[in-house]
Design a protein around this motif. Structure first.
Motif, PDB file in Angstrom:
ATOM      1  N   PRO A 181       0.818  -1.225   0.000  1.00 52.96           N
ATOM      2  CA  PRO A 181       0.000   0.000   0.000  1.00 52.96           C
ATOM      3  C   PRO A 181       0.855   1.279   0.000  1.00 52.96           C
ATOM      4  O   PRO A 181       0.432   2.307  -0.535  1.00 52.96           O
ATOM      5  CB  PRO A 181      -0.809  -0.128   1.298  1.00 52.96           C
ATOM      6  CG  PRO A 181      -0.907  -1.603   1.523  1.00 52.96           C
ATOM      7  CD  PRO A 181       0.413  -2.157   1.061  1.00 52.96           C
ATOM      8  N   ALA A 182       2.040   1.194   0.581  1.00 55.73           N
ATOM      9  CA  ALA A 182       2.922   2.374   0.605  1.00 55.73           C
ATOM     10  C   ALA A 182       3.448   2.694  -0.790  1.00 55.73           C
ATOM     11  O   ALA A 182       3.718   3.861  -1.115  1.00 55.73           O
ATOM     12  CB  ALA A 182       4.092   2.138   1.566  1.00 55.73           C
ATOM     13  N   ALA A 184       1.762   2.169  -3.612  1.00 58.07           N
ATOM     14  CA  ALA A 184       0.650   2.817  -4.322  1.00 58.07           C
ATOM     15  C   ALA A 184       0.439   4.244  -3.829  1.00 58.07           C
ATOM     16  O   ALA A 184       0.061   5.133  -4.604  1.00 58.07           O
ATOM     17  CB  ALA A 184      -0.618   1.989  -4.125  1.00 58.07           C
ATOM     18  N   ALA A 185       0.704   4.477  -2.551  1.00 57.84           N
ATOM     19  CA  ALA A 185       0.407   5.792  -1.966  1.00 57.84           C
ATOM     20  C   ALA A 185       1.542   6.801  -2.131  1.00 57.84           C
ATOM     21  O   ALA A 185       1.388   7.968  -1.768  1.00 57.84           O
ATOM     22  CB  ALA A 185       0.092   5.628  -0.480  1.00 57.84           C
ATOM     23  N   THR A 186       2.674   6.365  -2.656  1.00 55.44           N
ATOM     24  CA  THR A 186       3.820   7.281  -2.786  1.00 55.44           C
ATOM     25  C   THR A 186       3.766   8.022  -4.116  1.00 55.44           C
ATOM     26  O   THR A 186       3.840   7.412  -5.187  1.00 55.44           O
ATOM     27  CB  THR A 186       5.150   6.495  -2.692  1.00 55.44           C
ATOM     28  OG1 THR A 186       5.219   5.849  -1.413  1.00 55.44           O
ATOM     29  CG2 THR A 186       6.343   7.424  -2.856  1.00 55.44           C
ATOM     30  N   LYS A 187       3.629   9.338  -4.001  1.00 54.01           N
ATOM     31  CA  LYS A 187       3.674  10.164  -5.204  1.00 54.01           C
ATOM     32  C   LYS A 187       5.144  10.423  -5.518  1.00 54.01           C
ATOM     33  O   LYS A 187       5.895  10.887  -4.655  1.00 54.01           O
ATOM     34  CB  LYS A 187       2.953  11.487  -4.964  1.00 54.01           C
ATOM     35  CG  LYS A 187       1.451  11.326  -4.770  1.00 54.01           C
ATOM     36  CD  LYS A 187       0.792  12.681  -4.604  1.00 54.01           C
ATOM     37  CE  LYS A 187      -0.727  12.548  -4.580  1.00 54.01           C
ATOM     38  NZ  LYS A 187      -1.190  11.728  -3.445  1.00 54.01           N
ATOM     39  N   THR A 206       6.636   6.691   3.306  1.00 53.12           N
ATOM     40  CA  THR A 206       5.188   6.490   3.240  1.00 53.12           C
ATOM     41  C   THR A 206       4.780   5.300   4.087  1.00 53.12           C
ATOM     42  O   THR A 206       3.762   5.323   4.786  1.00 53.12           O
ATOM     43  CB  THR A 206       4.736   6.249   1.782  1.00 53.12           C
ATOM     44  OG1 THR A 206       5.233   7.295   0.952  1.00 53.12           O
ATOM     45  CG2 THR A 206       3.221   6.199   1.682  1.00 53.12           C
ATOM     46  N   ASN A 207       5.592   4.259   4.032  1.00 57.96           N
ATOM     47  CA  ASN A 207       5.318   3.048   4.800  1.00 57.96           C
ATOM     48  C   ASN A 207       5.234   3.349   6.299  1.00 57.96           C
ATOM     49  O   ASN A 207       4.390   2.811   7.014  1.00 57.96           O
ATOM     50  CB  ASN A 207       6.417   2.020   4.516  1.00 57.96           C
ATOM     51  CG  ASN A 207       6.116   0.657   5.102  1.00 57.96           C
ATOM     52  OD1 ASN A 207       5.008   0.154   4.984  1.00 57.96           O
ATOM     53  ND2 ASN A 207       7.116   0.067   5.750  1.00 57.96           N
ATOM     54  N   LEU A 210       1.913   5.353   6.910  1.00 58.58           N
ATOM     55  CA  LEU A 210       0.747   4.467   6.853  1.00 58.58           C
ATOM     56  C   LEU A 210       0.674   3.574   8.089  1.00 58.58           C
ATOM     57  O   LEU A 210      -0.418   3.244   8.575  1.00 58.58           O
ATOM     58  CB  LEU A 210       0.783   3.607   5.577  1.00 58.58           C
ATOM     59  CG  LEU A 210       0.577   4.346   4.247  1.00 58.58           C
ATOM     60  CD1 LEU A 210       0.563   3.342   3.091  1.00 58.58           C
ATOM     61  CD2 LEU A 210      -0.709   5.169   4.251  1.00 58.58           C
ATOM     62  N   GLU A 214      -2.359   3.023  10.653  1.00 57.71           N
ATOM     63  CA  GLU A 214      -2.846   1.665  10.890  1.00 57.71           C
ATOM     64  C   GLU A 214      -2.869   1.324  12.380  1.00 57.71           C
ATOM     65  O   GLU A 214      -3.782   0.656  12.873  1.00 57.71           O
ATOM     66  CB  GLU A 214      -1.975   0.669  10.115  1.00 57.71           C
ATOM     67  CG  GLU A 214      -2.585  -0.709  10.047  1.00 57.71           C
ATOM     68  CD  GLU A 214      -1.837  -1.629   9.090  1.00 57.71           C
ATOM     69  OE1 GLU A 214      -0.892  -1.169   8.409  1.00 57.71           O
ATOM     70  OE2 GLU A 214      -2.206  -2.810   9.033  1.00 57.71           O
TER      71      GLU A 214
END
Ligand SMILES: [Zn+2]
Length: 250
Positions: A181-182, A184-187, A206-207, A210, A214
C-alpha cells in the motif's frame, strides 16, 4: 505482568544525587526534567519508574533525539551494561516502544544510545504492523507504561525494495504485501524502481506514515491513550549512511 515498585538492589541513588548536584551547580535555571532523564546521563542503572513517569511523551521523544545525536556524533555515554542488567532485573520501566526493521544495521538501542531496560524494541522486516506487533505495543504502553510508540523506517530498506520488486518467497510474500500500500500511496516523479534510492526511501517514508494510521485504526487502546495525552504515536526515518534519525511527526 506484575511490576515491582523500584529497584531492590544496586541502588544508584548516590550516583544520581551527585549527578543532580553537578547539574544544578552547572545550570540552576534548567528545568528539573532536563537533567533527571536517565536516557541521557552517564549510566550504570536502568530507568526507574519515577524517572520514566516524570517524563511527558514529548520529553521522551526529545531524549530519543538527544540519544541519536550522541550516537551520530560518536559521543555515546559510557555504559555499564552489567549494572543496567542488575538494576533492571527486578522490574522494567521503558519509556518508549519502537517498531523497527529487522535490518541488522538499525539496532534501536544503539542508534538511540539507550540502555538495557530503557526501550522496548520490536523488529520485523519493513517495520510492518501486524496483530502481534500491535499486541506488543499495547503491552508496552497500556500495561508497562511506555510513553511513546515510534515507527522507525530506514533508508535503503531491503524489505521495501523487495515489495517494489514483487519478490515472491515463502512467508516473505505475505509480509511484503503489507508494504505494498505504501508503494501505491507514494507520489513520485521519476523512476519508480528499487534501483532508485530516492524512490525506495520515499516509499519507506510512506510506509512509516501508513503504519502510524494503521496503529491508530487497529488499536483503539493505543488510540485512546494518545487521545488522553498519555502516549504519543510518531514516526521516524533512520539514515544508514549518516546515522541520523529524522522524526517525521505523526
Ligand atoms: Zn529494512
Amino acid at each position: 505482568m506484575k511490576r515491582t515498585s523500584d529497584r531492590s538492589f544496586d541502588n544508584p541513588t548516590i550516583d544520581r544525587r551527585h549527578f543532580l548536584n553537578m547539574a544544578l551547580g552547572a545550570c540552576a535555571m534548567t528545568p528539573l526534567v532536563s537533567f533527571n532523564m536517565q536516557l541521557a546521563a552517564s549510566r550504570n542503572s536502568s530507568l526507574t519508574k519515577e524517572q520514566r513517569d516524570s517524563m511527558t511523551p514529548l520529553q521522551v521523544i526529545d531524549e530519543l533525539k538527544k540519544g541519536n545525536e550522541r550516537f551520530r556524533a560518536g559521543k555515546m555515554v559510557p555504559r555499564d551494561y552489567l549494572g543496567e542488567k542488575r538494576s533492571s532485573a527486578a522490574g522494567q520501566f521503558p519509556a518508549a516502544v519502537v517498531l523497527g526493521c529487522l535490518d541488522s544495521r538499525v539496532p534501536g538501542e544503539i542508534i538511540f544510545d539507550a540502555g538495557i531496560g530503557d526501550t522496548f524494541i520490536g523488529r520485523v522486516a519493513g517495520n510492518v504492523v501486524n496483530d502481534d506487533m500491535l499486541g506488543s505495543m499495547e503491552f508496552a504502553c497500556a500495561l508497562e507504561g511506555a510513553k511513546v510508540v515510534l515507527v522507525l523506517g530506514h533508508t535503503a530498506c531491503g524489505a521495501v525494495k523487495g515489495a517494489i520488486d514483487d519478490v515472491v518467497l515463502g512467508n516473505l510474500t505475505g509480509l511484503l504485501a503489507r508494504i505494498k500500500p505504501a508503494i501505491a500511496a507514494t507520489k513520485f516523479d521519476g523512476e519508480r524502481s528499487s534501483k532508485n534510492a530516492t524512490y525506495v526511501n520515499a516509499v519507506a517514508r510512506t510506509n512509516v506514515m501508513l503504519a502510524l494510521a494503521e496503529i491508530r485504526r487497529r488499536s483503539p487502546i493505543l488510540e485512546e491513550l494518545e487521545q488522553k495525552g498519555s502516549i504519543k504515536i510518531t514516526g521516524a526515518m533512520y539514515d544508514l549512511l549518516i546515522g541520523s534519525v529524522e522524526f517525521l511527526g505523526s
